[in-house]
Structure formats: structure tokens, C-alpha cells
Design a protein around this motif. Structure first.
Motif, PDB file in Angstrom:
ATOM      1  N   PRO A 339      -8.172   4.462 -22.936  1.00 12.17           N
ATOM      2  CA  PRO A 339      -8.942   4.582 -24.187  1.00 12.17           C
ATOM      3  C   PRO A 339     -10.418   4.903 -23.986  1.00 12.17           C
ATOM      4  O   PRO A 339     -11.088   5.331 -24.931  1.00 12.17           O
ATOM      5  N   TYR A 340     -10.932   4.702 -22.782  1.00 13.39           N
ATOM      6  CA  TYR A 340     -12.347   4.969 -22.514  1.00 13.39           C
ATOM      7  C   TYR A 340     -12.568   6.354 -21.886  1.00 13.39           C
ATOM      8  O   TYR A 340     -13.705   6.728 -21.605  1.00 13.39           O
ATOM      9  N   ASP A 341     -11.504   7.074 -21.675  1.00 14.54           N
ATOM     10  CA  ASP A 341     -11.582   8.395 -21.037  1.00 14.54           C
ATOM     11  C   ASP A 341     -12.152   9.411 -22.020  1.00 14.54           C
ATOM     12  O   ASP A 341     -11.558   9.689 -23.060  1.00 14.54           O
ATOM     13  N   LEU A 342     -13.298   9.978 -21.698  1.00 14.52           N
ATOM     14  CA  LEU A 342     -13.962  10.938 -22.583  1.00 14.52           C
ATOM     15  C   LEU A 342     -13.678  12.389 -22.211  1.00 14.52           C
ATOM     16  O   LEU A 342     -14.222  13.303 -22.849  1.00 14.52           O
ATOM     17  N   LEU A 343     -12.849  12.620 -21.210  1.00 13.89           N
ATOM     18  CA  LEU A 343     -12.587  14.009 -20.806  1.00 13.89           C
ATOM     19  C   LEU A 343     -11.981  14.798 -21.956  1.00 13.89           C
ATOM     20  O   LEU A 343     -11.051  14.347 -22.627  1.00 13.89           O
TER      21      LEU A 343
END
Length: 351
Positions: A339-343
Motif C-alpha cells: 500500500p505504500y508503493d508509489l511506483l
């Protein structure tokens, strides 16, 4: 005759396109990562009403929470997720100041733009780290990633960061927080401790050093009078003023110089920290470093959480969650990182 000319022109364009695609596909992974990773803009996070107003010199404010992290193209995706997690779970996110340390040879403009695009309001500074000073001191370890000179930047934090900073939270790039970082930053250091970190006294401490170390009468006395325990250097609260006063960078370097003459340890940048600090650090609750989620240093197999509450998840070890997710071979706990992956995914770019 215009038709053949136009046909020839199109042929050249197609050839040029083919060469560009070929060059991109044959480029090293690190190059394509640096040039083509695009990240989404993160949500904006605001202070709660109870948050204090900061001093005018914001990057040195003693009321701010100061976070230091290294920046590296290979781990940038992890760093972006870590930053997001820190902001998302903070009650005073606008009072957090980030201090990023990339290699002096990295593309600093690219790193600055990448962070600014995803976090437009983030207050941060970049401090280039000249790794040449440490390169000659690095001994090969059990995993090549541990030999990266940037891993040793934490040795030089007190020299790299502004003298006005007195306390900093150091974080690795392969972790996410699920709790307010201000609680970690407020860890009491007592009257003498230079740093605080979660200790693991059940770990086999002797295994971090070689038989050469333990069989040497002088070296084996290093830990005499100290209740030395293993601690992970990926999460630390550091008193920079005490570090500078005690010249601890020099103490760490002296052990690295000895390691070059006689092999006294096997595991990268950790053992010098243990030699200097183990037994003399302030304790931090284990919830602040649920480490080892990347498995061991050889195969990176899946791991479960340690018993107890969780404030920080740390994928130390060989397996990184973004690599396993991309390969469609995730471990169960990698779902907590996702959920924290900004890719920005290719599908999202097209849409």
C-alpha cells in the motif's frame, strides 16, 4: 520522386526507433531504473491542531523530528515507500525534516525532482556522500549488496549533517512505519548513550565475529564489562552532539582498518557498530524494528513477524518486497508493504 524519398525517410525513422529500443533494453538495470522509474504524487498530510510551531531555522529546529536516510537508485522505490509511511502515520507530518544522503556520484537533480514531485510540500535537504574515503576500507562480506559504500554513510552522519542538528532518527530504505515516528524520536538516551536501538540479546552474538577475533587475547577483551547484544543498525536514534564529542566515526574506522589487516568479522557495516556500541546503547522496544522480513542473506526466504506489537516493519535480508512483488513471488507480509508503493505502473501511465 517524392514517394521513394518519403519511404526512405520512414525507413530511417524506423531504424532509429529500433536502435533506441535496443539500447534501452541492453542498458544496465541500474541505468534504466534511474531514468525510467516514475512515482505517483502522494497525498498531502497536515499537522493536528496540537502540533508545535517550528523555529524560523526549520531544517535545524529542535522541535522538528529529523529523519536521515540514504538515497540510491536501486533502493529508491523502497525509500519513497518509507517516506510515505512516515508521513501517513505522523500526528505532525509537517514538522518532519528529512535529510537524504546519496553518493556524490549520483544524479542529485534527478533524486531531488523525484522526491519533490511525489511530496511537493516535503522539507528536505540532500547531502552528497563521497564514498571514496570508505571504499578502500570495505571488506567483502557474505552478500554483495552489503558491500555498497553507501551502507557505510551512517558512519559519517555526524560529519555529513549540519552541526546544528543534535538528534536524528536513522532509517534504512527497506522498511515502513505503521506508528507515529515522534514516539521513536523521543526515545530517552540517558546520561551517556550515544544511540538507541532495539537490542536482541537472544541472538548468538559470538557468530558476528570470526574465530580469529575470539582467539586473540586482546581483541576478545573488547566486550569485557559490557552486556553486549546484537542490534540492527537499520533503525537508530542518534545523539549527534555526543557522537561528535566522542569522535565515534574515528573509532568505527579504526576497526575497519584492523579488519583489512586481519579478518575479524564477516557481515558488512554492522560489526564495527557492534564493536563500538554494543552493551552501551539505550534500549528501544522491539516493536520499532520487526526486522528480518527479507529472510536471510543467502536465499531471502519468507519470514513471519516476531511475537508482539508492531510499529515498524523492516525487510532486512536478501529478499526485498518490491522485487518479490514484481516477480509475482511475494511473501505474505509483502502485502503490508504494497500500500505504500508509489511506483507508477505502465497500466496507470497508459490510462
Amino acid at each position: 520522386m517524392p514517394e521513394p524519398h518519403g519511404h526512405l525517410h520512414r525507413h530511417h525513422l524506423l531504424l532509429l526507433l529500433f536502435l533506441l529500443i535496443t539500447a534501452t533494453n541492453s542498458a544496465p538495470a541500474s541505468a534504466t531504473t534511474t531514468n525510467y522509474q516514475i512515482f505517483k504524487e502522494a497525498p498531502q498530510f497536515y499537522n493536528s491542531p496540537a502540533c508545535p510551531s517550528l523555529d524560523t531555522n526549520e531544517m535545524c529546529s529542535h522541535q522538528a523530528v529529523h529523519v536521515a536516510m540514504t538515497l540510491d537508485a536501486a533502493y529508491l522505490r523502497g525509500s519513497m515507500a518509507a517516506i510515505l509511511s512516515v508521513l501517513q502515520h505522523s500526528s505532525c507530518p509537517q514538522n518532519i525534516r528529512f535529510h537524504f544522503i546519496p553518493s556524490s556520484t549520483a544524479n542529485h537533480q534527478h533524486l531531488r525532482l523525484t522526491i519533490s514531485r511525489s511530496f511537493p510540500s516535503l522539507k528536505f535537504q540532500i547531502y552528497p556522500y563521497d564514498s571514496s574515503k570508505v571504499s578502500g576500507l570495505i571488506s567483502t562480506s557474505i552478500r554483495s549488496a552489503l558491500d555498497c559504500p553507501l551502507n557505510y554513510a551512517r558512519n559519517y552522519l555526524a560529519n555529513l549533517l549540519p552541526p546544528c542538528l543534535s538528534r536524528v532518527v536513522y532509517l534504512d530504505s527497506d522498511l515502513v512505519l505503521v506508528d507515529d515516528i515522534s514516539k521513536l524520536a523521543a526515545t530517552p538516551l540517558g546520561d551517556r548513550s550515544v544511540l538507541a536501538a532495539p537490542e536482541y540479546c537472544n541472538a548468538n552474538f559470538t557468530s558476528y565475529f570470526t574465530p580469529t577475533f575470539w582467539s586473540n587475547p586482546t581483541l576478545s577483551l573488547t566486550f569485557a564489562g559490557r552486556k553486549a547484544c546484537y542490534f540492527n543498525t537499520g533503525v537508530m536514534v542518534i545523539d549527534l552532539q555526543r557522537w561528535r564529542q566522542g569522535d565515534y566515526t574515528t573509532k568505527i574506522i579504526e576497526w575497519m582498518e584492523l579488519q583489512k589487516r586481519m579478518r575479524i568479522y564477516e557481515l558488512g557495516s554492522l560489526p564495527p557498530f557492534l564493536l563500538v556500541f554494543a552493551g552501551n546503547i539505550a534500549p528501544v522496544d522491539h516493536r520499532w524494528n520487526q526486522h528480518g522480513l527479507g529472510g536471510d542473506n543467502y536465499r531471502g526466504l519468507c519470514r513471519n513477524l516476531h511475537p508482539g506489537p508492531v510499529s515498524l516493519l523492516h525487510w532486512s535480508g536478501k529478499g526485498k518486497p518490491w522485487v518479490r512483488l514484481d516477480a509475482n513471488r511475494p511473501c505474505p507480509l509483502d502485502a503490508l508493504w504494497a500500500p505504500y508503493d508509489l511506483l507508477q505502473t505502465p497500466f496507470a501511465l497508459e490510462s
